[in-house]
Enzyme design. Structure first.
Site, PDB file in Angstrom:
ATOM      1  N   TRP A 101       2.649  49.848  30.032  1.00  0.00           N
ATOM      2  CA  TRP A 101       1.971  48.832  29.210  1.00  0.00           C
ATOM      3  C   TRP A 101       2.020  49.193  27.741  1.00  0.00           C
ATOM      4  CZ3 TRP A 101       2.014  44.541  31.533  1.00  0.00           C
ATOM      5  CH2 TRP A 101       1.820  44.471  32.912  1.00  0.00           C
ATOM      6  N   ASP A 168      -5.993  49.351  23.942  1.00  0.00           N
ATOM      7  CA  ASP A 168      -5.873  48.482  25.110  1.00  0.00           C
ATOM      8  C   ASP A 168      -6.724  49.115  26.206  1.00  0.00           C
ATOM      9  OD1 ASP A 168      -5.203  47.133  27.393  1.00  0.00           O
ATOM     10  OD2 ASP A 168      -3.040  47.466  27.259  1.00  0.00           O
ATOM     11  N   LYS A 192      -9.941  42.930  35.679  1.00  0.00           N
ATOM     12  CA  LYS A 192     -10.175  44.152  36.452  1.00  0.00           C
ATOM     13  C   LYS A 192     -11.674  44.433  36.498  1.00  0.00           C
ATOM     14  CE  LYS A 192      -5.725  45.567  34.712  1.00  0.00           C
ATOM     15  NZ  LYS A 192      -4.805  45.106  35.734  1.00  0.00           N
TER      16      LYS A 192
HETATM   17  N1  PMP Z   1      -2.459  46.527  29.644  1.00  0.00           N
HETATM   18  C1  PMP Z   1      -2.842  47.177  30.752  1.00  0.00           C
HETATM   19  C2  PMP Z   1      -3.378  48.565  30.626  1.00  0.00           C
HETATM   20  C3  PMP Z   1      -2.732  46.550  31.996  1.00  0.00           C
HETATM   21  O1  PMP Z   1      -3.119  47.196  33.101  1.00  0.00           O
HETATM   22  C4  PMP Z   1      -2.228  45.234  32.080  1.00  0.00           C
HETATM   23  C5  PMP Z   1      -2.132  44.473  33.374  1.00  0.00           C
HETATM   24  N2  PMP Z   1      -2.243  45.123  34.507  1.00  0.00           N
HETATM   25  C6  PMP Z   1      -1.821  44.622  30.904  1.00  0.00           C
HETATM   26  C7  PMP Z   1      -1.959  45.274  29.700  1.00  0.00           C
HETATM   27  C8  PMP Z   1      -1.252  43.223  30.919  1.00  0.00           C
HETATM   28  O2  PMP Z   1      -2.305  42.356  31.072  1.00  0.00           O
HETATM   29  P1  PMP Z   1      -2.137  40.774  31.235  1.00  0.00           P
HETATM   30  O3  PMP Z   1      -1.501  40.554  32.566  1.00  0.00           O
HETATM   31  O4  PMP Z   1      -3.543  40.302  31.135  1.00  0.00           O
HETATM   32  O5  PMP Z   1      -1.282  40.291  30.132  1.00  0.00           O
END
Ligand code: PMP
Length: 356
Positions: A101, A168, A192
């Site tokens: 991510w 994040d 989450k």
């Molecule tokens: N950052 C992290 C740490 C994640 O775990 C996730 C999704 N699992 C995301 C970003 C992406 O999130 P989204 O699907 O809401 O765009």
């Protein structure tokens, strides 16, 4: 059969939140209308969003120097929107490269300016948190991912920095007390620890947002969202309501200290079990193990499918590892009861007994 929900996101929510959300689909707060049927500028919804903002600030112990926004587009949109607002051609932002991510965030920043990688765990397949940061004297901000959902690592101590800190927190938001004032910008997809998919929490230092000089299209501009109080266009009304219910639940259960106590209890039990059973291996550095997502593998690959089948047969959902990583991932978000981890550990012990 009772289900044990180890999904990585969207993931388990408190049963009371589901029940309250379901009731509000029929009749929101006794007004005779569904939550899906009320306008976002009505007093009813304004009360919802304002309470949700207040509870976020209460949990984070933040004052009016910060603004809480509820935006569309998931955390992925923030990967792009942050540099769109805070980084211009010729300027530099620092990023920690600790997993999938964070890597996506780095790539998006590259569209807007220069990226300085302040620390990377790529050399060991992102199985640890690199704690020594190389920070440039001048950079617009430092970005970290506090919990690496896919790799199963977590920053247990936030690195000190002279730069505005952007985090994040999608997969460990509201799981532990922290000095939230050290951040200039916090974001998290809600799906989450904070509710249903469809809304992204942004907590932003007002002073930093006000300092934006760049021309940014209004819907992407944080300053404009602050001025519009998250109501520039129709917000995800239902997802914000579910977030409010989840925030109320966290507070009623004892707040972030209690969430952390429960997380440690669950993670300790799970990691002790994994370490004690010869069928499992894990290469994650012990001190960096995530309290939210445990990532591990079967020592014998041939046992993976039989183990996954045993899990499914016993009502355990979501333990298969991320598609590019493989193996197993057990997610233990706030709403997961200790009992689910106990049942999983018992099943793993029985399986190991049979196959060793
Ligand atoms: N950052 C992290 C740490 C994640 O775990 C996730 C999704 N699992 C995301 C970003 C992406 O999130 P989204 O699907 O809401 O765009």
């Amino acid at each position: 059969m009772k289900k044990h929900n180890f999904n990585s996101g969207p993931s388990i929510l408190p049963a009371t939140v589901i029940a309250q959300a379901a009731a509000a689909l029929h009749d929101f707060d006794g007004i005779g209308l569904s939550i899906l049927e009320i306008g976002h500028r009505t007093d009813w919804f304004v009360a919802v969003i304002e309470e949700a903002k207040l509870l976020v600030k209460q949990l984070m112990q933040l004052n009016d120097d910060y603004e809480v926004l509820f935006l569309h587009g998931g955390a992925t949109t923030q990967f792009m929107q942050i540099p769109m607002n805070f980084l211009a051609p010729g300027e530099t932002a620092a990023y920690c490269d600790n997993g999938i991510w964070g890597n996506k965030a780095i790539q998006e920043a590259g569209y807007f300016g220069n990226v300085h990688v302040a620390a990377s765990s790529k050399d060991k397949n992102h199985t640890y948190i690199p704690k020594n940061l190389s920070l440039p004297e001048k950079a617009n901000y430092l970005h970290i991912t506090t919990n690496n959902t896919v790799e199963g690592t977590q920053w247990h101590e936030i690195p000190p920095t002279h730069l505005p800190l952007v985090a994040d927190m999608s997969s460990d938001i509201f799981s532990r007390p922290m000095d939230f004032k050290q951040f200039s910008f916090i974001y998290a997809g809600a799906q989450k620890n904070m509710g249903a998919a469809g809304v992204t929490l942004v907590v932003i230092k007002k002073e930093w947002a006000a300092s934006i000089q760049k021309q940014v299209p209004p819907i992407m501009c944080y300053q404009k969202h602050i001025e519009a109080k998250s109501l520039m266009n129709t917000p995800p009304v239902f997802a914000i309501y579910v977030a409010l219910l989840t925030l109320r639940w966290i507070i009623a259960e004892g707040g972030l200290t209690e969430m952390e106590r429960r997380s440690r209890q669950k993670a300790d039990l799970l990691y002790q079990t994994i370490d004690s059973l010869p069928i499992f291996i894990t290469s994650i550095a012990k001190e960096d193990r995530s309290l939210m997502n445990a990532v591990f593998f079967m020592k014998e690959e041939a046992l993976l499918q039989p183990f996954l089948k045993t899990c499914t047969d016993n009502g355990m959902i979501g333990v298969k590892g991320y598609r590019t990583v493989g193996g197993l991932r057990v997610s233990m978000y706030n709403a997961l009861p200790l009992e689910s981890v106990q049942v999983f550990c018992q099943l793993a012990q029985n399986f190991a007994h049979k196959h060793c």
